[in-house]
Scaffold this motif. Structure first.
Motif, PDB file in Angstrom:
ATOM      1  N   UNK A 218       0.669  -1.329   0.072  1.00  0.00           N
ATOM      2  CA  UNK A 218       0.011   0.037  -0.016  1.00  0.00           C
ATOM      3  C   UNK A 218       0.926   1.340  -0.043  1.00  0.00           C
ATOM      4  N   UNK A 219       2.092   1.159   0.777  1.00  0.00           N
ATOM      5  CA  UNK A 219       2.766   2.150   0.789  1.00  0.00           C
ATOM      6  C   UNK A 219       3.556   2.681  -0.582  1.00  0.00           C
ATOM      7  N   UNK A 220       4.270   1.680  -1.145  1.00  0.00           N
ATOM      8  CA  UNK A 220       4.654   1.807  -2.611  1.00  0.00           C
ATOM      9  C   UNK A 220       3.502   2.375  -3.576  1.00  0.00           C
ATOM     10  N   UNK A 221       2.309   2.059  -3.440  1.00  0.00           N
ATOM     11  CA  UNK A 221       1.269   2.556  -4.379  1.00  0.00           C
ATOM     12  C   UNK A 221       1.165   3.910  -3.993  1.00  0.00           C
ATOM     13  N   UNK A 222       1.058   4.292  -2.672  1.00  0.00           N
ATOM     14  CA  UNK A 222       0.813   5.588  -2.224  1.00  0.00           C
ATOM     15  C   UNK A 222       2.062   6.515  -2.687  1.00  0.00           C
ATOM     16  N   UNK A 223       3.441   6.022  -2.759  1.00  0.00           N
ATOM     17  CA  UNK A 223       4.505   6.864  -3.217  1.00  0.00           C
ATOM     18  C   UNK A 223       4.642   6.820  -4.697  1.00  0.00           C
ATOM     19  N   UNK A 224       4.032   6.123  -5.446  1.00  0.00           N
ATOM     20  CA  UNK A 224       3.774   5.932  -6.923  1.00  0.00           C
ATOM     21  C   UNK A 224       2.986   7.274  -7.290  1.00  0.00           C
ATOM     22  N   UNK A 225       1.818   7.277  -6.613  1.00  0.00           N
ATOM     23  CA  UNK A 225       0.940   8.482  -6.882  1.00  0.00           C
ATOM     24  C   UNK A 225       1.610   9.804  -6.417  1.00  0.00           C
ATOM     25  N   UNK A 226       2.530   9.798  -5.400  1.00  0.00           N
ATOM     26  CA  UNK A 226       2.867  10.987  -5.182  1.00  0.00           C
ATOM     27  C   UNK A 226       4.220  11.412  -5.726  1.00  0.00           C
ATOM     28  N   UNK A 227       4.738  10.714  -6.396  1.00  0.00           N
ATOM     29  CA  UNK A 227       5.962  10.942  -7.133  1.00  0.00           C
ATOM     30  C   UNK A 227       6.254  10.395  -8.804  1.00  0.00           C
TER      31      UNK A 227
END
Length: 229
Positions: A218-227
């Motif tokens: 979930x955190x990786x998906x969040x970071x993909x959206x952020x950056x």
């Protein structure tokens, strides 16, 4: 005074001394244990402040309020720990939160992702230690209050005075010096220990954080959206 009277008088003195010695020994024990609890709480508050610095560094690394909101949703935290404190920092102070943080990775995106992972992993580990310290303090508090109750029951001034008077054949002045009832009650109150209490403000519970492995997807998906590299 015959030999029997001398023996009885010596025995009375011994018993009085034992009562007094036991009183002061137990009092010192409770006082030292109370100080130990105070030190444990002080250490906990210091470590909680350190946890706050790590939370604020994570907010700074995420880079936006929207990203922080998604992070808190992943962690299932309705309240954002230390976010108000983070918002009160100047832009320079916010930037300084990451100045000593090591970054690694071949690309900007990987460095960003590893930065967040590293910050979160250290944050989660510290939260586990704080939960253990919190539980230890609560147990210590419970045991200390049990000792306080025991002390107050064992060393009630009225009871001690009655024991002393009984040893001296019921002469009230032998222990209390002719104290009136209100004065006895006041002295008895001053001799008692107060039960210790710790509010959430004095001992705030640490946030419950899952291990990185449990939220990494979930955190990786969040970071993909952020950056966007």
């Amino acid at each position: 005074m015959d030999d029997v009277d001398k023996v009885l008088d010596a025995l009375k003195v011994h018993i009085k001394k034992e009562i007094v010695d036991n009183y002061f020994a137990d009092r010192v024990y409770v006082e030292e244990d109370t100080e130990l609890l105070r030190q444990e709480v002080q250490d906990y508050v210091r470590d909680m402040a350190s946890l706050g610095q790590r939370f604020m560094a994570l907010y700074q690394a995420l880079g936006s309020k929207e990203a922080c909101a998604r992070m808190m949703a992943v962690l299932k935290l309705e309240a954002w720990p230390f976010y108000q404190e983070y918002g009160k920092l100047s832009p320079r102070e916010q930037q300084d939160l990451l100045k000593d943080t090591r970054r690694h990775g071949l690309t900007d995106f990987r460095r960003f992702r590893h930065l967040v992972f590293d910050l979160y992993e250290r944050l989660q580990q510290e939260s586990v230690l704080l939960h253990e310290a919190y539980a230890k303090i609560q147990t210590h508090l419970k045991l200390l209050n049990e000792d306080v109750n025991k002390f107050n029951l064992s060393y009630d001034f009225g009871l001690i005075a009655a024991q002393m008077e009984a040893l001296d054949g019921g002469r009230e002045e032998s222990m209390s010096g002719g104290l009136l009832a209100p004065e006895r009650e006041e002295l008895s109150t001053r001799m008692r220990f107060k039960r210790q209490k710790l509010t959430d403000e004095q001992l705030p519970p640490a946030p419950v954080l899952p291990p990185l492995a449990e939220i990494k997807g979930e955190l990786t998906a969040l970071l993909d959206r952020r950056y966007t590299p």
